[in-house]
Design a protein around this motif. Structure first.
Motif, PDB file in Angstrom:
ATOM      1  N   GLN A   7     -19.077   9.533  64.414  1.00 53.04           N
ATOM      2  CA  GLN A   7     -18.991  10.496  65.511  1.00 53.04           C
ATOM      3  C   GLN A   7     -17.951  11.582  65.240  1.00 53.04           C
ATOM      4  O   GLN A   7     -18.057  12.675  65.775  1.00 53.04           O
ATOM      5  CB  GLN A   7     -18.630   9.773  66.814  1.00 53.04           C
ATOM      6  N   THR A   8     -16.945  11.289  64.419  1.00 53.37           N
ATOM      7  CA  THR A   8     -15.877  12.257  64.164  1.00 53.37           C
ATOM      8  C   THR A   8     -15.622  12.355  62.662  1.00 53.37           C
ATOM      9  O   THR A   8     -16.019  11.483  61.888  1.00 53.37           O
ATOM     10  CB  THR A   8     -14.565  11.842  64.854  1.00 53.37           C
ATOM     11  N   ILE A   9     -14.903  13.404  62.295  1.00 50.66           N
ATOM     12  CA  ILE A   9     -14.545  13.586  60.891  1.00 50.66           C
ATOM     13  C   ILE A   9     -13.590  12.478  60.441  1.00 50.66           C
ATOM     14  O   ILE A   9     -13.600  12.065  59.273  1.00 50.66           O
ATOM     15  CB  ILE A   9     -13.951  14.995  60.643  1.00 50.66           C
ATOM     16  N   ASP A  10     -12.779  11.973  61.348  1.00 53.20           N
ATOM     17  CA  ASP A  10     -11.867  10.877  60.999  1.00 53.20           C
ATOM     18  C   ASP A  10     -12.637   9.613  60.622  1.00 53.20           C
ATOM     19  O   ASP A  10     -12.233   8.891  59.709  1.00 53.20           O
ATOM     20  CB  ASP A  10     -10.906  10.582  62.152  1.00 53.20           C
ATOM     21  N   GLU A  11     -13.738   9.341  61.297  1.00 53.04           N
ATOM     22  CA  GLU A  11     -14.569   8.195  60.948  1.00 53.04           C
ATOM     23  C   GLU A  11     -15.173   8.373  59.560  1.00 53.04           C
ATOM     24  O   GLU A  11     -15.268   7.412  58.794  1.00 53.04           O
ATOM     25  CB  GLU A  11     -15.672   7.994  61.985  1.00 53.04           C
ATOM     26  N   VAL A  12     -15.560   9.586  59.239  1.00 58.52           N
ATOM     27  CA  VAL A  12     -16.095   9.866  57.901  1.00 58.52           C
ATOM     28  C   VAL A  12     -15.005   9.647  56.859  1.00 58.52           C
ATOM     29  O   VAL A  12     -15.239   9.024  55.821  1.00 58.52           O
ATOM     30  CB  VAL A  12     -16.654  11.300  57.816  1.00 58.52           C
ATOM     31  N   ARG A  13     -13.812  10.129  57.112  1.00 58.98           N
ATOM     32  CA  ARG A  13     -12.697   9.945  56.177  1.00 58.98           C
ATOM     33  C   ARG A  13     -12.407   8.469  55.931  1.00 58.98           C
ATOM     34  O   ARG A  13     -12.186   8.052  54.795  1.00 58.98           O
ATOM     35  CB  ARG A  13     -11.450  10.641  56.705  1.00 58.98           C
ATOM     36  N   VAL A  14     -12.390   7.680  56.996  1.00 59.62           N
ATOM     37  CA  VAL A  14     -12.139   6.249  56.856  1.00 59.62           C
ATOM     38  C   VAL A  14     -13.243   5.602  56.025  1.00 59.62           C
ATOM     39  O   VAL A  14     -12.964   4.802  55.119  1.00 59.62           O
ATOM     40  CB  VAL A  14     -12.042   5.574  58.246  1.00 59.62           C
ATOM     41  N   ARG A  15     -14.474   5.954  56.290  1.00 63.69           N
ATOM     42  CA  ARG A  15     -15.603   5.382  55.552  1.00 63.69           C
ATOM     43  C   ARG A  15     -15.520   5.741  54.061  1.00 63.69           C
ATOM     44  O   ARG A  15     -15.776   4.912  53.205  1.00 63.69           O
ATOM     45  CB  ARG A  15     -16.913   5.869  56.162  1.00 63.69           C
ATOM     46  N   VAL A  16     -15.158   6.979  53.761  1.00 65.08           N
ATOM     47  CA  VAL A  16     -15.031   7.407  52.363  1.00 65.08           C
ATOM     48  C   VAL A  16     -13.898   6.652  51.685  1.00 65.08           C
ATOM     49  O   VAL A  16     -14.044   6.167  50.554  1.00 65.08           O
ATOM     50  CB  VAL A  16     -14.832   8.932  52.267  1.00 65.08           C
ATOM     51  N   LYS A  17     -12.751   6.511  52.341  1.00 62.60           N
ATOM     52  CA  LYS A  17     -11.628   5.769  51.757  1.00 62.60           C
ATOM     53  C   LYS A  17     -12.004   4.317  51.496  1.00 62.60           C
ATOM     54  O   LYS A  17     -11.638   3.752  50.466  1.00 62.60           O
ATOM     55  CB  LYS A  17     -10.410   5.840  52.673  1.00 62.60           C
ATOM     56  N   GLU A  18     -12.731   3.702  52.424  1.00 58.09           N
ATOM     57  CA  GLU A  18     -13.174   2.320  52.233  1.00 58.09           C
ATOM     58  C   GLU A  18     -14.102   2.203  51.028  1.00 58.09           C
ATOM     59  O   GLU A  18     -13.993   1.270  50.243  1.00 58.09           O
ATOM     60  CB  GLU A  18     -13.886   1.802  53.489  1.00 58.09           C
TER      61      GLU A  18
END
Length: 47
Positions: A7-18
Motif C-alpha cells: 500500500q505504501t512505498i515503505d512496504e515496498v522498501r521493506v519487501r525489497v530489503k527482505e
C-alpha cells in the motif's frame, strides 16, 4: 517479486530489503559452487 499488495512505498522498501537479505544469505547459487553469495564472499576473503 509481487508488489501488488503493498500500500505504501515503505512496504515496498521493506519487501525489497527482505528479498535482498534472502538472496544474499539463504539462496544457494549453482554458479557459486552451491553456496550463498555471503558464503562465497567469505570464502574468497579467507583464501
Amino acid at each position: 517479486m509481487d508488489f501488488s499488495d503493498c500500500q505504501t512505498i515503505d512496504e515496498v522498501r521493506v519487501r525489497v530489503k527482505e528479498y535482498i537479505s534472502y538472496y544474499n544469505s539463504e539462496r544457494y547459487q549453482w554458479t557459486l559452487k552451491k553456496t550463498t553469495p555471503d558464503e562465497f564472499r567469505g570464502h574468497l576473503l579467507v583464501s
